[in-house]
Design a protein around this motif. Structure first.
Motif, PDB file in Angstrom:
ATOM      1  N   HIS A 169       0.821  -1.304   0.244  1.00  0.00           N
ATOM      2  CA  HIS A 169       0.094   0.333   0.096  1.00  0.00           C
ATOM      3  C   HIS A 169       0.847   1.203   0.014  1.00  0.00           C
ATOM      4  O   HIS A 169       0.584   2.253   0.566  1.00  0.00           O
ATOM      5  CB  HIS A 169      -1.083   0.815   0.971  1.00  0.00           C
ATOM      6  CG  HIS A 169      -1.657  -0.914   1.204  1.00  0.00           C
ATOM      7  ND1 HIS A 169      -2.880  -1.219   0.508  1.00  0.00           N
ATOM      8  CD2 HIS A 169      -1.153  -1.966   1.870  1.00  0.00           C
ATOM      9  CE1 HIS A 169      -3.514  -2.282   0.513  1.00  0.00           C
ATOM     10  NE2 HIS A 169      -2.236  -3.633   2.201  1.00  0.00           N
ATOM     11  N   ASP A 170       2.016   1.181  -0.372  1.00  0.00           N
ATOM     12  CA  ASP A 170       2.762   2.586  -0.863  1.00  0.00           C
ATOM     13  C   ASP A 170       3.591   2.806   0.543  1.00  0.00           C
ATOM     14  O   ASP A 170       3.997   3.884   0.772  1.00  0.00           O
ATOM     15  CB  ASP A 170       2.584   3.469  -1.623  1.00  0.00           C
ATOM     16  CG  ASP A 170       2.194   2.753  -3.059  1.00  0.00           C
ATOM     17  OD1 ASP A 170       2.766   3.003  -3.417  1.00  0.00           O
ATOM     18  OD2 ASP A 170       1.204   3.809  -3.431  1.00  0.00           O
ATOM     19  N   GLN A 171       3.284   1.999   1.744  1.00  0.00           N
ATOM     20  CA  GLN A 171       4.176   2.183   2.548  1.00  0.00           C
ATOM     21  C   GLN A 171       6.173   2.386   2.641  1.00  0.00           C
ATOM     22  O   GLN A 171       6.280   1.822   1.795  1.00  0.00           O
ATOM     23  CB  GLN A 171       3.624   1.491   3.836  1.00  0.00           C
ATOM     24  CG  GLN A 171       2.400   1.265   3.941  1.00  0.00           C
ATOM     25  CD  GLN A 171       1.956   3.159   5.138  1.00  0.00           C
ATOM     26  OE1 GLN A 171       2.885   3.224   5.964  1.00  0.00           O
ATOM     27  NE2 GLN A 171       0.719   2.604   4.634  1.00  0.00           N
ATOM     28  N   PRO A 172       6.574   3.409   3.460  1.00  0.00           N
ATOM     29  CA  PRO A 172       7.831   3.555   3.466  1.00  0.00           C
ATOM     30  C   PRO A 172       8.655   2.158   3.022  1.00  0.00           C
ATOM     31  O   PRO A 172       8.329   1.811   4.230  1.00  0.00           O
ATOM     32  CB  PRO A 172       7.945   4.445   4.412  1.00  0.00           C
ATOM     33  CG  PRO A 172       6.900   5.487   4.701  1.00  0.00           C
ATOM     34  CD  PRO A 172       5.746   4.350   4.360  1.00  0.00           C
ATOM     35  N   LYS A 173       9.399   2.103   2.660  1.00  0.00           N
ATOM     36  CA  LYS A 173      10.480   0.468   2.944  1.00  0.00           C
ATOM     37  C   LYS A 173      11.053   0.570   3.782  1.00  0.00           C
ATOM     38  O   LYS A 173      11.793   2.043   3.910  1.00  0.00           O
ATOM     39  CB  LYS A 173      11.074   0.205   1.439  1.00  0.00           C
ATOM     40  CG  LYS A 173      10.338  -0.609   0.211  1.00  0.00           C
ATOM     41  CD  LYS A 173      11.239  -0.848  -1.008  1.00  0.00           C
ATOM     42  CE  LYS A 173      10.396  -1.329  -2.276  1.00  0.00           C
ATOM     43  NZ  LYS A 173      11.267  -2.077  -3.367  1.00  0.00           N
ATOM     44  N   GLU A 174      10.984  -0.329   4.790  1.00  0.00           N
ATOM     45  CA  GLU A 174      12.812  -0.401   5.337  1.00  0.00           C
ATOM     46  C   GLU A 174      13.660  -0.020   5.476  1.00  0.00           C
ATOM     47  O   GLU A 174      14.131  -0.543   4.519  1.00  0.00           O
ATOM     48  CB  GLU A 174      12.044  -0.936   6.475  1.00  0.00           C
ATOM     49  CG  GLU A 174      13.225  -0.798   8.059  1.00  0.00           C
ATOM     50  CD  GLU A 174      13.399  -3.222   8.766  1.00  0.00           C
ATOM     51  OE1 GLU A 174      14.177  -2.836   9.514  1.00  0.00           O
ATOM     52  OE2 GLU A 174      12.040  -3.663   8.273  1.00  0.00           O
ATOM     53  N   ARG A 175      14.243   1.136   5.657  1.00  0.00           N
ATOM     54  CA  ARG A 175      16.070   1.618   6.267  1.00  0.00           C
ATOM     55  C   ARG A 175      16.349   1.490   4.720  1.00  0.00           C
ATOM     56  O   ARG A 175      17.448   0.816   3.558  1.00  0.00           O
ATOM     57  CB  ARG A 175      16.591   0.651   5.976  1.00  0.00           C
ATOM     58  CG  ARG A 175      16.784   0.601   7.706  1.00  0.00           C
ATOM     59  CD  ARG A 175      17.167  -0.946   8.251  1.00  0.00           C
ATOM     60  NE  ARG A 175      16.881  -2.043   7.778  1.00  0.00           N
ATOM     61  CZ  ARG A 175      17.555  -2.957   7.301  1.00  0.00           C
ATOM     62  NH1 ARG A 175      18.563  -2.729   7.478  1.00  0.00           N
ATOM     63  NH2 ARG A 175      16.864  -3.935   7.332  1.00  0.00           N
ATOM     64  N   GLN A 176      15.568   2.114   3.686  1.00  0.00           N
ATOM     65  CA  GLN A 176      15.697   2.249   2.299  1.00  0.00           C
ATOM     66  C   GLN A 176      14.803   3.822   2.130  1.00  0.00           C
ATOM     67  O   GLN A 176      13.930   4.088   1.858  1.00  0.00           O
ATOM     68  CB  GLN A 176      14.659   1.100   1.176  1.00  0.00           C
ATOM     69  CG  GLN A 176      15.161   0.235   1.269  1.00  0.00           C
ATOM     70  CD  GLN A 176      14.505  -0.779   0.353  1.00  0.00           C
ATOM     71  OE1 GLN A 176      14.589  -0.345  -0.853  1.00  0.00           O
ATOM     72  NE2 GLN A 176      14.182  -2.176   0.658  1.00  0.00           N
ATOM     73  N   LEU A 177      15.362   4.479   0.761  1.00  0.00           N
ATOM     74  CA  LEU A 177      15.302   6.039   0.455  1.00  0.00           C
ATOM     75  C   LEU A 177      15.632   6.288  -0.806  1.00  0.00           C
ATOM     76  O   LEU A 177      16.264   5.883  -1.439  1.00  0.00           O
ATOM     77  CB  LEU A 177      16.170   7.220   1.847  1.00  0.00           C
ATOM     78  CG  LEU A 177      15.903   7.292   3.209  1.00  0.00           C
ATOM     79  CD1 LEU A 177      16.284   7.932   3.661  1.00  0.00           C
ATOM     80  CD2 LEU A 177      14.324   7.817   3.333  1.00  0.00           C
TER      81      LEU A 177
END
Length: 289
Positions: free
Chosen positions: A171-179
C-alpha cells in the motif's frame, strides 16, 4: 587479455572471477576511459575488467593490467545483462560496477585498500553497499564543451535530499531502511532528465549470490541489498564521482543549447579526496575508523 564477447569471457576467463573484489567498468564512450581504469586499479581491486567496443584503444600499461571484453553497447540493458551474468557465474565474491568517467571513493580510500574496507563491511554482516552518484562537471563549458575536465572538476556542495521509498506491494508504505536520494545536475536540470533517472543512489558494490538480479534502477531483487544501513547502526557508504550526467546533458541535442554553464553559487572545486566528500556529508564512515 582480450575476450571477443561476454560469453567467451565467462567460458575461459573464470580465473579473473576467482577472488574479489572485482571491478566491472563499462565504456559508453572513450572519454576518460584510461583514467577510470587507472583510478580503480589504484584502489586495489583483484581484477579490473573493461567492457568496451573493439574500436576503443587502451595504453599499453592498461592492456597488460586490465582484462578487456568486447561489448559494442556497454550501457542500459547490455550492462545489466553482463552484471547479472557475472553475478550468476561467480557467486560469493564482491563485485563493483560503474561506467567510464566515474570514480569510486570510500572513506579513507587514500590509505586503505578496497579489500580492507570490504572485509570490515563483511564483518558487519553486510552484503551490499549504498553509493551516491555525485555529479562532476567542468568549471567552464566554453573551454570544455563536453563538460569533462579532471583538472577543473566541480561538484555541488548542497542541494541533496532524500524521500521515503514507497513499497508498491504494501500500500505504498515506506520501505524499511530504504530511501530515494536526489541532487546534483539531475536535480538542477530535472526538466531534461526522465523522472525514472533522477535518483543518485546506486547499489554499486555487492556480494554476488545465486538468484541475485540487478534491476533497471540500480537496485536488486533482494530488498536487504537496497538498504542504506543494518537495523542496529549506520554502515559505510561510498560515492561514485561521475561525469556521466554532465556528458549526457551536453551531448543531448534536447538539452545542450539550454545549458550555458553547470557552475552556480553552490559549486566547489572537487579535491579528488575522500575527506572532502566526508565533510560535505556525501558518504558515511559508519564504524570504519
Amino acid at each position: 587479455m582480450t575476450y571477443d564477447s561476454l560469453e567467451q569471457f565467462l567460458q575461459t576467463g573464470q580465473d579473473h572471477l576467482a577472488k574479489g573484489p572485482v571491478a566491472l567498468i563499462f565504456a559508453e564512450d572513450d572519454v576518460e576511459l584510461a583514467s577510470t581504469l587507472r583510478h580503480h586499479l589504484s584502489l586495489g581491486f583483484q581484477s579490473v575488467i573493461a567492457f568496451m567496443p573493439h574500436s576503443f584503444k587502451l595504453p599499453a600499461d592498461l592492456t597488460e593490467r586490465c582484462q578487456r571484453v568486447t561489448m559494442e553497447r556497454a550501457n542500459g540493458q547490455p550492462m545489466r545483462e553482463a552484471v547479472n551474468a557475472i553475478t550468476k557465474a561467480a557467486p560469493d565474491i564482491w563485485l563493483y560496477y560503474c561506467f567510464n568517467a566515474e570514480y569510486l571513493f570510500y572513506p579513507f580510500c587514500e590509505t586503505r585498500g578496497i579489500g580492507e574496507m570490504l572485509a570490515f563491511h563483511s564483518e558487519e554482516r553486510r552484503d551490499a553497499m549504498l553509493t551516491y552518484v555525485i555529479d562532476l562537471y567542468a568549471a567552464d563549458l566554453w573551454q570544455t564543451p563536453n563538460a569533462v575536465s579532471l583538472d577543473t572538476a566541480q561538484l555541488d556542495r548542497s542541494g541533496y535530499y532524500a524521500l521515503a521509498r514507497p513499497d508498491a506491494e504494501n500500500h505504498d508504505q515506506p520501505k524499511e531502511r530504504q530511501l530515494d536520494f536526489f541532487g546534483g545536475l539531475r536535480w538542477r536540470f530535472e526538466e531534461h532528465i526522465p523522472s525514472n533517472r533522477r535518483k543518485i543512489d546506486r547499489i554499486s558494490i555487492f556480494r554476488s549470490q545465486p538468484g541475485l538480479i540487478l534491476n533497471e534502477d540500480f537496485t536488486f531483487n533482494d530488498q536487504e541489498y537496497n538498504t542504506y544501513a543494518c537495523p542496529w547502526h549506520n554502515n559505510l557508504t561510498a560515492a561514485v564521482c561521475s561525469f556521466r550526467a554532465a556528458k549526457a546533458l551536453k551531448s543531448n541535442p534536447g538539452s545542450t543549447f539550454d545549458i550555458q554553464q553547470f557552475s552556480w553559487h553552490n559549486s566547489v572545486r572537487f579535491e579528488w579526496h575522500s575527506r572532502q566528500l566526508l565533510d560535505l556529508g556525501l558518504m558515511e564512515p559508519g564504524q570504519w575508523f
